[in-house]
Motif scaffolding. Structure first.
Motif, PDB file in Angstrom:
ATOM      1  N   THR A   1      -0.520  -1.278   5.006  1.00  0.00           N
ATOM      2  CA  THR A   1      -1.247  -2.544   5.002  1.00  0.00           C
ATOM      3  C   THR A   1      -2.576  -2.290   4.302  1.00  0.00           C
ATOM      4  O   THR A   1      -3.321  -1.387   4.687  1.00  0.00           O
ATOM      5  CB  THR A   1      -1.494  -3.051   6.428  1.00  0.00           C
TER       6      THR A   1
ATOM      7  N   SER B   1      -0.030  -5.102  -4.623  1.00  0.00           N
ATOM      8  CA  SER B   1       0.910  -5.910  -3.847  1.00  0.00           C
ATOM      9  C   SER B   1       2.360  -5.533  -4.107  1.00  0.00           C
ATOM     10  O   SER B   1       3.227  -5.762  -3.252  1.00  0.00           O
ATOM     11  CB  SER B   1       0.697  -7.396  -4.148  1.00  0.00           C
TER      12      SER B   1
ATOM     13  N   LYS C   1       3.418  -2.869   2.038  1.00  0.00           N
ATOM     14  CA  LYS C   1       4.019  -3.832   2.972  1.00  0.00           C
ATOM     15  C   LYS C   1       3.256  -5.150   2.975  1.00  0.00           C
ATOM     16  O   LYS C   1       3.852  -6.232   2.954  1.00  0.00           O
ATOM     17  CB  LYS C   1       4.038  -3.240   4.384  1.00  0.00           C
ATOM     18  N   GLU C   2       1.925  -5.070   3.020  1.00  0.00           N
ATOM     19  CA  GLU C   2       1.114  -6.285   3.110  1.00  0.00           C
ATOM     20  C   GLU C   2      -0.234  -6.062   2.448  1.00  0.00           C
ATOM     21  O   GLU C   2      -0.829  -5.002   2.584  1.00  0.00           O
ATOM     22  CB  GLU C   2       0.905  -6.674   4.578  1.00  0.00           C
ATOM     23  N   LEU C   3      -0.685  -7.093   1.733  1.00  0.00           N
ATOM     24  CA  LEU C   3      -2.020  -7.099   1.155  1.00  0.00           C
ATOM     25  C   LEU C   3      -2.785  -8.270   1.763  1.00  0.00           C
ATOM     26  O   LEU C   3      -2.370  -9.422   1.654  1.00  0.00           O
ATOM     27  CB  LEU C   3      -1.969  -7.248  -0.368  1.00  0.00           C
ATOM     28  N   ILE C   4      -3.903  -7.954   2.422  1.00  0.00           N
ATOM     29  CA  ILE C   4      -4.729  -8.962   3.090  1.00  0.00           C
ATOM     30  C   ILE C   4      -6.022  -9.097   2.299  1.00  0.00           C
ATOM     31  O   ILE C   4      -6.776  -8.139   2.168  1.00  0.00           O
ATOM     32  CB  ILE C   4      -5.035  -8.539   4.542  1.00  0.00           C
TER      33      ILE C   4
ATOM     34  N   MET D   1      -3.519 -17.311  -0.713  1.00  0.00           N
ATOM     35  CA  MET D   1      -3.445 -15.881  -0.391  1.00  0.00           C
ATOM     36  C   MET D   1      -4.672 -15.404   0.388  1.00  0.00           C
ATOM     37  O   MET D   1      -4.635 -14.342   1.010  1.00  0.00           O
ATOM     38  CB  MET D   1      -3.341 -15.045  -1.672  1.00  0.00           C
TER      39      MET D   1
ATOM     40  N   HIS E   1      -7.423 -14.955   3.168  1.00  0.00           N
ATOM     41  CA  HIS E   1      -7.562 -15.117   4.613  1.00  0.00           C
ATOM     42  C   HIS E   1      -8.972 -15.578   4.958  1.00  0.00           C
ATOM     43  O   HIS E   1      -9.936 -15.230   4.265  1.00  0.00           O
ATOM     44  CB  HIS E   1      -7.270 -13.787   5.322  1.00  0.00           C
TER      45      HIS E   1
ATOM     46  N   LEU F   1      -8.335  -8.140  11.400  1.00  0.00           N
ATOM     47  CA  LEU F   1      -7.352  -7.620  10.459  1.00  0.00           C
ATOM     48  C   LEU F   1      -7.758  -6.318   9.771  1.00  0.00           C
ATOM     49  O   LEU F   1      -6.919  -5.456   9.526  1.00  0.00           O
ATOM     50  CB  LEU F   1      -7.050  -8.689   9.400  1.00  0.00           C
TER      51      LEU F   1
ATOM     52  N   CYS G   1      -5.878  -1.888   8.805  1.00  0.00           N
ATOM     53  CA  CYS G   1      -5.531  -1.552   7.426  1.00  0.00           C
ATOM     54  C   CYS G   1      -5.515  -0.040   7.199  1.00  0.00           C
ATOM     55  O   CYS G   1      -6.388   0.689   7.670  1.00  0.00           O
ATOM     56  CB  CYS G   1      -6.516  -2.208   6.457  1.00  0.00           C
TER      57      CYS G   1
END
Length: 255
Positions: free
Chosen positions: A115, A130, A134-137, A151, A153, A161, A165
């Protein structure tokens, strides 16, 4: 930033600001040895009205160390961004390696299960990361204020969050808006914290012990100073200046 300023002092002392340009998107600074620094303009929190930035008229001819101190003492984002441009110019006095575009992104390895958090939207970096994790915040104050990207947050989710990470990418502008220390405090789990972008103060010694593991900034071809400053004065962004950019990446622990 006190530690970063201390590390920068040997490269600031004896130098003064020769020229300065403040555009809508970028600031350019030239020191009296010819070195050039560029930083972003964070517009969202600047005051409205005419003649609200008198300190800008005082910069040219002043000692570089005095103006660089504004990164801490500056009263608003524009004043601190001027300081950031001075710091990036002064960083050219170090022996920092070029980025290797053929290798891993900024020399780090990301894993499919990672993450990744990003503070400050950096489009090309986001697109590259990306594909591999698994995930890009992503958090970006300016985009959050004005909308237009699903996209992104909400900023208020950072304390929830970012601690989860594995890798965090911070824009160099986090040193301008006074967010860097609280952000680093949220990233205790991260095995890599990168600071990326032209506003990044490339002084590795100042970042040791902070959690930041890698700095990825830019130096500029001082042989093209007039073109760089003219373009900034006409509201260009970094992408327009790429032909004059020399990307630099340094591992904080190994420098």
């Amino acid at each position: 930033m006190e530690k970063v300023l201390a590390a920068a002092q040997p490269y600031l002392l004896g130098k003064s600001v020769r020229d300065l340009v403040i555009g809508v998107s970028l600031i350019g600074c030239q020191l009296d040895n010819g070195d050039i620094g560029v930083s972003y303009v964070l517009r969202d929190d600047l005051p409205n009205g005419c003649s609200d930035f008198p300190y800008a008229q005082e910069v040219i001819g002043k000692p570089a160390s005095e103006i660089a101190r504004w990164i801490i003492s500056g009263s608003e984002d524009l004043q601190r961004a001027i300081a950031a441009s001075v710091l990036t110019a002064a960083s050219c006095g170090q022996n920092i390696p070029d980025d290797d575009p053929s290798g891993m992104l900024f020399g780090i390895r990301v894993h499919p299960g990672d993450t990744v958090g990003m503070v400050g939207m950096i489009g090309h970096v986001a697109r590259q990361i990306s594909k591999s994790v698994k995930e890009l915040i992503i958090f970006d104050k300016g985009i959050s204020l004005h909308g237009g990207d699903s996209m992104i947050h909400p900023m208020e989710e950072q304390p929830k969050l970012l601690p989860a990470c594995d890798v965090v990418v911070l824009s160099g502008t986090t040193t301008i808006n006074n967010s860097i220390d609280p952000l680093l405090a949220m990233c205790g789990k991260a095995r890599e914290i990168l600071m990326v972008g032209p506003s990044t103060p490339m002084f590795p010694e100042g970042w040791r012990g902070s959690g930041v593991t890698r700095l990825a900034g830019s130096w500029w071809d001082k042989g093209h100073k007039e073109e760089i400053f003219k373009s900034i004065s006409l509201a260009c962004g970094v992408s327009y200046l790429k032909k004059f950019m020399q990307k630099k990446v340094v591992d904080v622990k190994k420098f």
